[in-house]
Design an enzyme around this catalytic site. Sequence first.
Site, PDB file in Angstrom:
ATOM      1  N   ASN A 231      -0.876  -4.991  -6.707  1.00  0.00           N
ATOM      2  CA  ASN A 231      -1.033  -3.707  -6.047  1.00  0.00           C
ATOM      3  C   ASN A 231      -2.038  -3.859  -4.903  1.00  0.00           C
ATOM      4  O   ASN A 231      -2.559  -4.952  -4.668  1.00  0.00           O
ATOM      5  CB  ASN A 231      -1.457  -2.614  -7.038  1.00  0.00           C
ATOM      6  N   ARG A 232      -2.306  -2.783  -4.215  1.00  0.00           N
ATOM      7  CA  ARG A 232      -3.165  -2.863  -3.035  1.00  0.00           C
ATOM      8  C   ARG A 232      -4.543  -3.432  -3.378  1.00  0.00           C
ATOM      9  O   ARG A 232      -5.050  -4.316  -2.683  1.00  0.00           O
ATOM     10  CB  ARG A 232      -3.303  -1.471  -2.415  1.00  0.00           C
ATOM     11  N   GLU A 234      -5.567  -5.228  -6.004  1.00  0.00           N
ATOM     12  CA  GLU A 234      -5.508  -6.623  -6.433  1.00  0.00           C
ATOM     13  C   GLU A 234      -5.335  -7.546  -5.236  1.00  0.00           C
ATOM     14  O   GLU A 234      -5.977  -8.600  -5.144  1.00  0.00           O
ATOM     15  CB  GLU A 234      -4.358  -6.805  -7.424  1.00  0.00           C
ATOM     16  N   ASP A 308       3.620  -2.852 -14.866  1.00  0.00           N
ATOM     17  CA  ASP A 308       4.355  -3.610 -15.876  1.00  0.00           C
ATOM     18  C   ASP A 308       5.852  -3.338 -15.774  1.00  0.00           C
ATOM     19  O   ASP A 308       6.682  -4.240 -15.899  1.00  0.00           O
ATOM     20  CB  ASP A 308       3.857  -3.241 -17.275  1.00  0.00           C
TER      21      ASP A 308
END
Length: 524
Positions: A231-232, A234, A308
């Site tokens: 995601n952004r 991470e 997930d």
Amino acid sequence: MSTTPKDLIALVEKFARPRIMLIGDVMVDEYIYGDAERLSPEAPVPVVQERYREQRAGGAGNVAAGLAALGAQVLIVSVCGNDFQGKLLQDIFRRMPNGGGGERGRGGEGEREGCVNTDGLFAADDRPTTAKIRLVGLAQHRHPQQMLRLDQEVTTPITASQQQQLLAYIHAELPTCDALALEDYNKGLLTPTFCQEIIAIARSLRKPILVDPALISDYSKYNGVSIITPNRFEAEKAAGVKLDNLPPPSASPSDPIPLLAETLRKNHQLEACLLTLDRQGMYLLDADGGTWVPTRPRHVYDVTGAGDMVLSALTMAMASGASWLQAANIANIAGGLEVEKFGIVPITKDEIIAELYRMDVDALGKERSLPDLLKDLACARKAAPSKKMVFTNGVFDILHAGHVQYLDFARKQGDLLIVGVNSDASVRRLKGPTRPVNPLADRMAVLAALQSVDYVIAFEEDTPANLIAAVKPDVLVKGEDYAGKEVVGRETVEQSGGKVILAPLLKGRSTTGVIEKFQCKVTR
């Protein structure tokens, strides 16, 4: 490969039973639900009166549940504790969604469609099973609200002997699998050395390797995988950048998102990089270049588990022959559906198909041919068997307030309204050579603009009998002027357990009356 809703529907419908090896940190997610309607006299904290508990597999278990719900045979590879929670986790996996575990090898009796094989889940004496215990309040019958989370875990790396035990299993089973997915929660399982050994095995077998990375600053342990899905936040941490005031998506080479994806792809020798960006959708960068994958506006209820579910859907699509772009579009839909649910509830193939059909309606409008309409209705019924289909029909030549009231009433009798419209030729046969005033295309366009109408379909016959027999509506609506008269299609509907409802009519409103008033004014 095409990414139109129809093409994606065909792809999802053809999801087979791929065998997926999933390696990652597993945990127990426990939810304790209770009424929270007063404060404690001992401290300014809510008092929760427990009502019930739920236990689910968390972490990589969410991905396993998502894959199983989509029909995959999942081989879960991980370490849990030799404790009560570990035994509970084993049992939860074996019940996903209709049984699992059992024999090794492709096609074993214990590996039916949509199951999780737990032969690769090893119990360890030196670490507890990771557990996340959530206290959820149900005050005044409102939506559940998470109030507190208690974590039980040890995040030290697994031992060398545990790693070798897992590698022996991977060497034996990965050759029979269609894809490898890694779900990293940074709980001690996927160490840099272990990751690189797994990746080397998978690359030697030419298996696609899909990774949902942990929130860490060094992605070197993922070097050489097929795709990562950060995601952004991470991605920012891994690339060492901070994207403040993220601009709208653009194709500009100076856009920070494409630059971020290119940095990760180049630094870690990836085949593709898929950045998940919440309401901005996704950005995919592969050998064909960069592509924005937009998302539709949603009511975000709980973002837990969305990443997930993205990995589950992406892996399932790739194992079923999708391109990266097709897989990203399917994963984007699955992730979007997930955030609309409380907690972690796996998204099914039928839910994805139903969403794609809604997108197809948005893209193509409400007008349908009979074959396309029947496909749409079959999908809607499969996704929600209790959904009621309503049918009505008419000429709808000059739309007036009576029509609007009538169609609003019809829509309220069920969940979806199909309107059959007489063709121009059939109108002339029924009402004479001067009708219709408006051609079929115009009449259908006006009906399609009404919020109460879900589908519009033309029919050539004088009556809609054949159309009703094909559609098989749950409810057939006609005007109250049919009281005591024969209603075409009544027998067909009632034989199938449906019903006929007569709608009230707005007095003094009719197309014939409108035409007569107009003619009267013209002759004066």
